[in-house]
Design an enzyme around this catalytic site. Structure first.
Site, PDB file in Angstrom:
ATOM      1  N   LYS A   1      74.017  29.969 -10.569  1.00  0.00           N
ATOM      2  CA  LYS A   1      73.892  30.590 -11.887  1.00  0.00           C
ATOM      3  C   LYS A   1      75.159  30.367 -12.712  1.00  0.00           C
ATOM      4  O   LYS A   1      75.459  29.236 -13.054  1.00  0.00           O
ATOM      5  CB  LYS A   1      73.582  32.068 -11.728  1.00  0.00           C
ATOM      6  CG  LYS A   1      72.369  32.501 -10.894  1.00  0.00           C
ATOM      7  CD  LYS A   1      71.293  31.567 -10.588  1.00  0.00           C
ATOM      8  CE  LYS A   1      70.075  32.224  -9.958  1.00  0.00           C
ATOM      9  NZ  LYS A   1      69.968  32.056  -8.502  1.00  0.00           N
TER      10      LYS A   1
ATOM     11  N   ASP B   1      77.091  41.835  -4.835  1.00  0.00           N
ATOM     12  CA  ASP B   1      76.544  40.628  -5.451  1.00  0.00           C
ATOM     13  C   ASP B   1      76.974  40.652  -6.919  1.00  0.00           C
ATOM     14  O   ASP B   1      76.512  41.481  -7.704  1.00  0.00           O
ATOM     15  CB  ASP B   1      75.020  40.640  -5.327  1.00  0.00           C
ATOM     16  CG  ASP B   1      74.355  39.418  -5.957  1.00  0.00           C
ATOM     17  OD1 ASP B   1      75.020  38.691  -6.718  1.00  0.00           O
ATOM     18  OD2 ASP B   1      73.147  39.218  -5.703  1.00  0.00           O
TER      19      ASP B   1
ATOM     20  N   ARG C   1      80.104  20.209   8.300  1.00  0.00           N
ATOM     21  CA  ARG C   1      79.372  21.434   8.638  1.00  0.00           C
ATOM     22  C   ARG C   1      80.316  22.596   8.901  1.00  0.00           C
ATOM     23  O   ARG C   1      79.943  23.771   8.742  1.00  0.00           O
ATOM     24  CB  ARG C   1      78.461  21.205   9.859  1.00  0.00           C
ATOM     25  CG  ARG C   1      77.664  22.457  10.241  1.00  0.00           C
ATOM     26  CD  ARG C   1      76.697  22.191  11.381  1.00  0.00           C
ATOM     27  NE  ARG C   1      77.349  21.708  12.570  1.00  0.00           N
ATOM     28  CZ  ARG C   1      78.016  22.482  13.448  1.00  0.00           C
ATOM     29  NH1 ARG C   1      78.167  23.770  13.229  1.00  0.00           N
ATOM     30  NH2 ARG C   1      78.558  21.949  14.529  1.00  0.00           N
TER      31      ARG C   1
ATOM     32  N   TYR D   1      68.165  41.731  -5.838  1.00  0.00           N
ATOM     33  CA  TYR D   1      67.495  40.461  -6.103  1.00  0.00           C
ATOM     34  C   TYR D   1      66.326  40.318  -5.123  1.00  0.00           C
ATOM     35  O   TYR D   1      66.427  40.696  -3.947  1.00  0.00           O
ATOM     36  CB  TYR D   1      68.501  39.318  -5.940  1.00  0.00           C
ATOM     37  CG  TYR D   1      67.862  37.953  -5.851  1.00  0.00           C
ATOM     38  CD1 TYR D   1      67.175  37.413  -6.932  1.00  0.00           C
ATOM     39  CD2 TYR D   1      67.934  37.210  -4.683  1.00  0.00           C
ATOM     40  CE1 TYR D   1      66.576  36.180  -6.845  1.00  0.00           C
ATOM     41  CE2 TYR D   1      67.343  35.965  -4.587  1.00  0.00           C
ATOM     42  CZ  TYR D   1      66.661  35.454  -5.666  1.00  0.00           C
ATOM     43  OH  TYR D   1      66.067  34.229  -5.571  1.00  0.00           O
TER      44      TYR D   1
END
Length: 379
Positions: free
Chosen positions: A195, A170, A46, A100
């Protein structure tokens, strides 16, 4: 090293553990601790500090031209962790007017609840941008979804530096093959690694890269929110990064050829692709980008009804959301990626019901063009 060499060799351990050439998956969550280790440096999954994670981070950093990088469990985990790192109650954010859908929804639905303020800017109009005393960051996209606009990115960098705020971008649609924001002067870059970085439609992941100081702050926030990437997904992502340049260059070439074909069809009303000379951002995009990407969007002359007929007639592309994979995908953003936006916001952004978005894969472009020609004949 040039990009394709970096993709294969960047961040690698030579030799790897037990002499491995391909870095292994460290599935374990428990590692011995060292005296004096800080909380964030304990080897624990984590905390994004296990051998598999550090290896992936080094590879991501090499491709971005960054001092440091960190992987996240999704692209949304990347952007929300960045914003939680940079903004506190009472702080102000500048955001692009086209984002987005998930990023747009997060900012518009949660900023007030979190005590943040935000202002929407037109990334094409630098003279209209204004900071406040409490402005901390500016957030834009390299190539916008789904209209494929390219903002005045050099002006964003200059504006942020002049005003002492953090520039965040981004870069999902471009990938570091077509644009390396950190080299251009941005402070932080993030990707939905689901992506292009992964490129095989089988992993959900995100990435953040920048200076060591900023990325460490992001990682510490991520450690507390828990948006950690699974070891096996990280292994698949690192594997896929090695072919990133090869894949994206083929997608660039295919997308340009398809855009040129669509422009020449009387059945097509408009095509959005920055590689076309008629695109409003073509001139400055040509100066910024190494390639125009594998994404394009278009509208048929017959409207939404024609769009439905066209999608049904295609045989090669899958009618599906997401993007960036080796398979060609096609969708209508108003009903997928931007469905969470209000109808008014979609209309203001130019995302009409008949708009079709295409993520071009690596198939032979002549086969794709033939399939599109057959489908257009049925419209």
């Amino acid at each position: 090293m040039r990009f394709d060499t970096l993709a294969v060799h960047g961040g690698e351990r030579v030799p790897g553990p037990e002499g491995s050439v391909v870095f292994p998956i460290f599935q374990g969550t428990v590692f011995t601790s060292e005296p004096g280790e800080s909380y964030h440096d304990i080897k624990y999954h984590r905390l994004n500090s296990t051998p598999s994670q550090v290896y992936l981070h080094d590879k991501l950093a090499a491709l971005e031209g960054a001092e440091a990088a960190v992987a996240t469990s999704s692209g949304m985990a990347a952007v929300t962790t960045i914003l939680h790192t940079l903004l506190g109650a009472g702080d102000h954010l500048l955001v692009s007017d086209v984002l987005y859908g998930g990023t747009h929804d997060f900012v518009t639905a949660h900023a007030a609840r979190l005590g943040w303020e935000y202002s929407v800017i037109d990334p094409q109009a630098p003279d209209s941008w204004e900071v406040r005393q409490n402005t901390r960051a500016i957030l834009v996209e390299t190539i916008t979804n789904p209209l494929l606009r390219v903002g005045r990115l050099r002006d964003v960098v200059s504006f942020a530096r002049t005003n002492g705020i953090v520039s965040v971008i981004d870069n999902t649609f471009a990938s570091p093959v077509n644009f390396r924001p950190l080299v251009a002067g941005f402070d932080l870059v993030f990707n939905s690694a689901t992506k292009y970085l992964n490129g095989h439609s089988d992993v959900v992941a995100g990435s953040v890269a920048g200076s060591t100081a900023l990325v460490e702050k992001v990682r510490h926030t991520l450690n507390l929110y828990g948006g950690t990437l699974d070891p096996h997904a990280g292994y698949l992502l690192a594997r896929s990064l090695k072919t990133l340049g090869v894949r994206v260059r083929q997608q660039n070439a295919n997308a340009l050829a398809l855009a040129e074909f669509l422009v020449g069809s009387s059945k097509v009303g408009a095509v959005n692709y920055p590689g076309l000379p008629g695109h409003p951002d073509h001139e400055h995009a040509s100066e910024l980008l190494n390639g125009f990407g594998g994404m394009l969007s278009f509208r048929l002359a017959g409207g939404a009804e024609a769009a439905e007929v066209f999608l049904s007639a295609l045989t090669l592309p899958a009618v599906a959301p997401s993007l960036g994979g080796v398979d060609t995908l096609i969708t209508r953003p108003a009903f997928t990626s931007h469905a969470g936006m209000s109808a008014e916001d979609r209309a203001a952004a130019g995302i009409t019901d008949d708009l079709i978005r295409l993520s071009v894969g690596i198939e032979d472009v002549e086969d794709l063009i033939a399939d599109f020609a057959t489908a257009l004949d049925k419209v």
